[in-house]
Design an enzyme around this catalytic site. Structure first.
Site, PDB file in Angstrom:
ATOM      1  N   ASP A  79      16.958   5.730  -1.247  1.00 28.13           N
ATOM      2  CA  ASP A  79      18.000   5.413  -3.183  1.00 28.13           C
ATOM      3  C   ASP A  79      15.959   6.409  -3.869  1.00 28.13           C
ATOM      4  OD1 ASP A  79      15.623   3.375  -2.569  1.00 28.13           O
ATOM      5  OD2 ASP A  79      15.923   2.839  -4.525  1.00 28.13           O
ATOM      6  N   ASP A 106      16.512   2.588   4.585  1.00 24.07           N
ATOM      7  CA  ASP A 106      15.029   1.882   3.676  1.00 24.07           C
ATOM      8  C   ASP A 106      15.637   0.758   3.240  1.00 24.07           C
ATOM      9  OD1 ASP A 106      13.342   1.952   1.374  1.00 24.07           O
ATOM     10  OD2 ASP A 106      14.290   2.188   0.177  1.00 24.07           O
ATOM     11  N   PHE A 107      14.657  -0.343   2.316  1.00 26.27           N
ATOM     12  CA  PHE A 107      15.172  -1.755   2.349  1.00 26.27           C
ATOM     13  C   PHE A 107      15.297  -1.732   0.481  1.00 26.27           C
ATOM     14  CE2 PHE A 107      14.571  -5.606   1.698  1.00 26.27           C
ATOM     15  CZ  PHE A 107      14.830  -6.508   2.355  1.00 26.27           C
ATOM     16  N   ASP A 108      14.080  -1.239   0.288  1.00 27.93           N
ATOM     17  CA  ASP A 108      14.071  -1.898  -1.088  1.00 27.93           C
ATOM     18  C   ASP A 108      15.640  -0.464  -2.119  1.00 27.93           C
ATOM     19  OD1 ASP A 108      12.291  -4.294  -2.497  1.00 27.93           O
ATOM     20  OD2 ASP A 108      11.445  -2.845  -0.784  1.00 27.93           O
TER      21      ASP A 108
END
Length: 251
Positions: free
Chosen positions: A195, A26-28
């Site tokens: 997350d 994932d990124f954020d």
């Protein structure tokens, strides 16, 4: 859940290095720290360097709730096998034609929620994100958002960290996108790190998968965890070293 950086858990990282492993993130909140406003998000320099090194050793993909164009701008020159946006719904081949359903959702949200302070709707083309991080009454804002979504057609609601995401119900989720990438790239193992609740579909995919969550949580499909987002650098470093170990100089 098991701590992925513990001595006991590191054997699984060695196994990943010995197999055809897809590393997905994932990124954020995973590659990038959580920030007050989505536009401020970026990877730390060290994270970017390590991800670039990892992508030279393993097939790597990023699957995020952001639009694909937004992601590409934030990932820069890192040579990834694939970049997928809109919670798994947007690949390089996905049509970007306006969707009447999303236009209708946005109009309804703005009509019913427009007066709430600190709340704003982000249009990502293939999905909407209703942010309430700046709201002075977060619980009430979340309740009002979720109540409004019940009146929308063909919508899948994904709750995130102080955001509610709206995706077309028939669109692929992160888990389906991850399975497609695993098969396309011919991988027999997958490591996925995320997350949030929006990553649970990826954590739950079948097969040889090592699901890692940022932050320990009792109810999660992830088997492993990192204590915080800053530890992503250590995980990336270990994955790099397992496949390209540093050898001591002779003499």
């Amino acid at each position: 859940m098991e701590y992925i950086l513990s001595r006991a858990s590191r054997a699984i990282l060695a196994r990943l290095a010995l197999n055809r492993t897809l590393c997905a993130f994932d990124f954020d909140g995973t590659l990038s720290p959580i920030v007050e406003h989505p536009a401020q998000a970026s990877m730390r320099d060290r994270t970017r360097i390590l991800l670039d090194r990892l992508a030279a050793l393993y097939p790597c993909v990023v699957i995020s709730g952001r639009s694909r164009a937004d992601l590409l701008g934030r990932l820069g020159s890192v040579k990834l096998a694939s970049v997928i946006g809109n919670h798994g719904a947007e690949t390089e081949a996905t049509s970007r034609k306006p969707d009447r359903r999303i236009e209708q959702w946005k109009a309804s949200l703005e009509l019913h929620l427009g007066a709430l302070p600190g709340l704003w709707v982000e249009d990502k083309g293939l999905c909407l994100a209703v942010h309430y991080r700046q709201s002075p009454q977060k619980s009430e804002a979340r309740r009002r958002i979720l109540a409004t979504t019940r009146n929308l057609d063909q919508v899948r609601v994904l709750r995130g960290k102080q955001v509610v995401n709206l995706v077309v119900a028939s669109a692929p989720d992160k888990g389906e996108a991850l399975v497609d990438e695993r098969d396309r790239l011919g991988c027999n193992w997958v490591l996925y790190t995320g997350d949030d609740a929006t990553d649970e579909d990826a954590f739950a995919m079948d097969g040889n998968v090592v699901p890692v969550r940022i932050g320990r949580k009792q109810r999660s499909n992830a088997r492993y965890y990192l204590r915080g987002q800053a530890e992503i650098d250590k995980l990336l470093e270990l994955l790099v070293l397992r496949r390209a170990p540093v050898r001591p100089h002779p003499g």
